[in-house]
Design a protein around this motif. Structure first.
Motif, short mmCIF file in Angstrom:
data_model
loop_
_atom_site.label_atom_id
_atom_site.label_comp_id
_atom_site.label_asym_id
_atom_site.label_seq_id
_atom_site.Cartn_x
_atom_site.Cartn_y
_atom_site.Cartn_z
N ILE A 162 0.90 -1.14 -0.10
CA ILE A 162 -0.10 -0.14 -0.05
C ILE A 162 0.74 1.44 -0.08
N PRO A 163 1.83 1.31 0.97
CA PRO A 163 2.85 2.55 0.63
C PRO A 163 3.12 3.00 -0.58
N LEU A 164 3.48 1.90 -1.30
CA LEU A 164 4.06 2.24 -2.66
C LEU A 164 3.12 2.42 -3.80
N ILE A 165 1.76 1.78 -3.49
CA ILE A 165 0.52 2.44 -4.36
C ILE A 165 0.31 3.69 -4.23
N ALA A 166 0.38 4.16 -2.96
CA ALA A 166 0.04 5.52 -2.39
C ALA A 166 0.86 6.46 -2.95
N TYR A 167 2.20 6.02 -3.00
CA TYR A 167 3.42 6.90 -3.51
C TYR A 167 3.10 7.00 -5.27
N SER A 168 2.72 6.03 -5.70
CA SER A 168 2.39 5.91 -7.12
C SER A 168 1.28 7.32 -7.30
N GLY A 169 0.24 7.17 -6.61
CA GLY A 169 -0.63 8.24 -6.61
C GLY A 169 -0.22 9.70 -6.49
N LEU A 170 0.55 9.59 -5.45
CA LEU A 170 1.31 10.90 -5.09
C LEU A 170 2.15 11.62 -6.15
N GLN A 171 2.92 10.73 -6.81
CA GLN A 171 3.79 11.21 -7.76
C GLN A 171 2.99 11.81 -8.99
N GLN A 172 1.98 10.86 -9.38
CA GLN A 172 1.16 11.34 -10.59
C GLN A 172 0.70 12.78 -10.30
N ALA A 173 -0.03 13.03 -8.96
CA ALA A 173 -0.87 14.15 -8.83
C ALA A 173 0.31 15.03 -8.54
N PHE A 174 1.54 14.88 -8.14
CA PHE A 174 2.48 15.97 -7.95
C PHE A 174 3.04 16.48 -9.38
N VAL A 175 2.90 15.54 -10.35
CA VAL A 175 3.48 16.09 -11.62
C VAL A 175 2.43 16.84 -12.29
N TRP A 176 0.99 16.47 -12.15
CA TRP A 176 -0.20 17.25 -12.62
C TRP A 176 -0.30 18.59 -12.05
N ALA A 177 -0.20 18.47 -10.70
CA ALA A 177 -0.51 19.96 -10.13
C ALA A 177 0.66 20.63 -9.45
N GLU A 178 1.82 20.10 -8.93
CA GLU A 178 2.78 20.99 -8.56
C GLU A 178 4.17 21.27 -9.65
N PHE A 179 4.44 20.07 -10.28
CA PHE A 179 5.34 20.28 -11.42
C PHE A 179 4.97 21.35 -12.38
N THR A 180 3.65 21.25 -13.01
CA THR A 180 3.48 21.95 -14.03
C THR A 180 3.21 23.50 -13.56
N LYS A 181 2.87 23.63 -12.15
CA LYS A 181 2.70 24.98 -11.77
C LYS A 181 4.15 25.82 -11.31
N TYR A 182 4.80 24.99 -10.84
CA TYR A 182 6.22 25.63 -10.20
C TYR A 182 7.12 25.52 -11.21
N GLY A 191 5.66 4.91 -15.56
CA GLY A 191 5.45 3.89 -16.31
C GLY A 191 5.99 2.62 -15.52
N VAL A 192 7.11 2.73 -14.85
CA VAL A 192 7.41 1.69 -14.10
C VAL A 192 6.55 1.13 -13.02
N PHE A 193 6.10 2.26 -12.17
CA PHE A 193 5.29 2.03 -10.93
C PHE A 193 3.88 1.50 -11.66
N ASN A 194 3.32 1.92 -12.55
CA ASN A 194 1.97 1.33 -13.03
C ASN A 194 2.27 0.18 -13.62
N THR A 195 3.29 -0.24 -14.27
CA THR A 195 3.15 -1.83 -14.74
C THR A 195 3.66 -2.64 -13.72
N GLN A 196 4.47 -2.40 -13.06
CA GLN A 196 5.19 -3.24 -11.90
C GLN A 196 4.25 -3.47 -10.55
#
Length: 274
Positions: A91-111, A196-201
């Motif tokens: 579950i922590p790895l699953i949760a991180y995969s969601g965190l990093q997706q949202a980080f890219v969409w929200a924070e990375f694009t903004k800042y 891509g790694v996290f989604n497939t693995q």
């Protein structure tokens, strides 16, 4: 195919907002209309999907009794994996995969992307992210052959994402010129590789470890990913980029530690049974 949607969608965004007027009513309205049409078409096509009949189509049971028993069965199936230590370690790895997706969409694009490339450049940077995500998903899927390869690939994906997070936290600043364009695109590519790694693995790992209840296990994958994405979007207006990066690095360390401990336990159990 799933990962390629980010490439196609962001290429559409880049084409519609390439004039640099992404903030205008006409540009965003046209973009929303295109995405609304795509979503509507996808929803209509989804209605034509049919679940395979396991009993060969031999009669239909009572609908009301079948519905209530189906709801109970689904709830049991969704909750059951939470009592499995292996799922708790994933579950922590699953949760991180969601965190990093949202980080890219929200924070990375903004800042990172918008200050360097402008609003119209967000589509291009995210198209690079989507392209490397799709390529890495295909390559990682082909290379997956068992738990050892899953461990190696996940560790590599976590390592490259950690490099980007540390780069943003410790060294990065918006620059002008060619490097100011290259850096955000390079980071987008590396983050896409990690996604891509996290989604497939994660899918491969769940399929390997939960063969008796794949439906409930994959439900956990989407529940925790979606919850993590929601948390980031709710936190985004109230937290700085530096604080988000610290949270991401901490979550990544916990996730990788839990995952490596799980793989060691599974390998040990396999060796003892052999």
């Amino acid at each position: 195919m799933f990962a390629s949607h980010q490439l196609v969608g962001n290429l559409i965004s880049l084409a519609l907002l390439s004039s640099g007027t992404g903030g205008t009513t006409s540009g965003t309205t046209l973009l929303f209309i295109v995405f609304l049409c795509s979503m509507t078409l996808g929803t209509i096509l989804m209605c034509f999907l049919h679940k395979r009949d396991g009993n060969g189509g031999k009669g239909a049971p009572d609908s009301s009794a079948n519905f209530s028993s189906s709801v109970v069965s689904v709830l049991k199936s969704a909750i059951a994996p939470l009592f499995d230590v292996r799922m708790l370690l994933i579950i922590p790895l699953i949760a991180y995969s969601g965190l990093q997706q949202a980080f890219v969409w929200a924070e990375f694009t903004k800042y990172i992307v918008t200050p360097a490339l402008g609003v119209s450049g967000v589509g291009g940077a995210m198209a690079v992210y989507g392209a490397f995500d799709a390529i890495c998903s295909l390559a990682a899927g082909r290379l997956t052959s068992g738990l050892p390869t899953v461990t190696l690939i996940v560790s590599g994906g976590a390592f490259v994402q950690a490099i980007v997070l540390l780069w943003l936290l410790l060294k990065y600043s918006v620059t002008s010129g060619v490097l100011g364009v290259i850096y955000p695109l390079l980071m987008a590519a590396i983050l896409g590789i990690g996604d891509g790694v996290f989604n497939t693995q994660l899918s491969a790992l769940i399929g390997m470890l939960f063969k008796c209840d794949t439906e409930g296990a994959f439900a956990q994958l989407k529940v925790w990913q979606s919850a993590s994405i929601a948390v980031v979007f709710f936190m985004s207006p109230y937290i700085s980029l530096q604080a988000m990066l610290v949270i991401m690095l901490t979550a990544l360390c916990i996730a990788v530690a839990g995952f490596l401990y799980l793989t060691l336990q599974v390998e040990k159990a396999f060796s003892s049974n052999s």
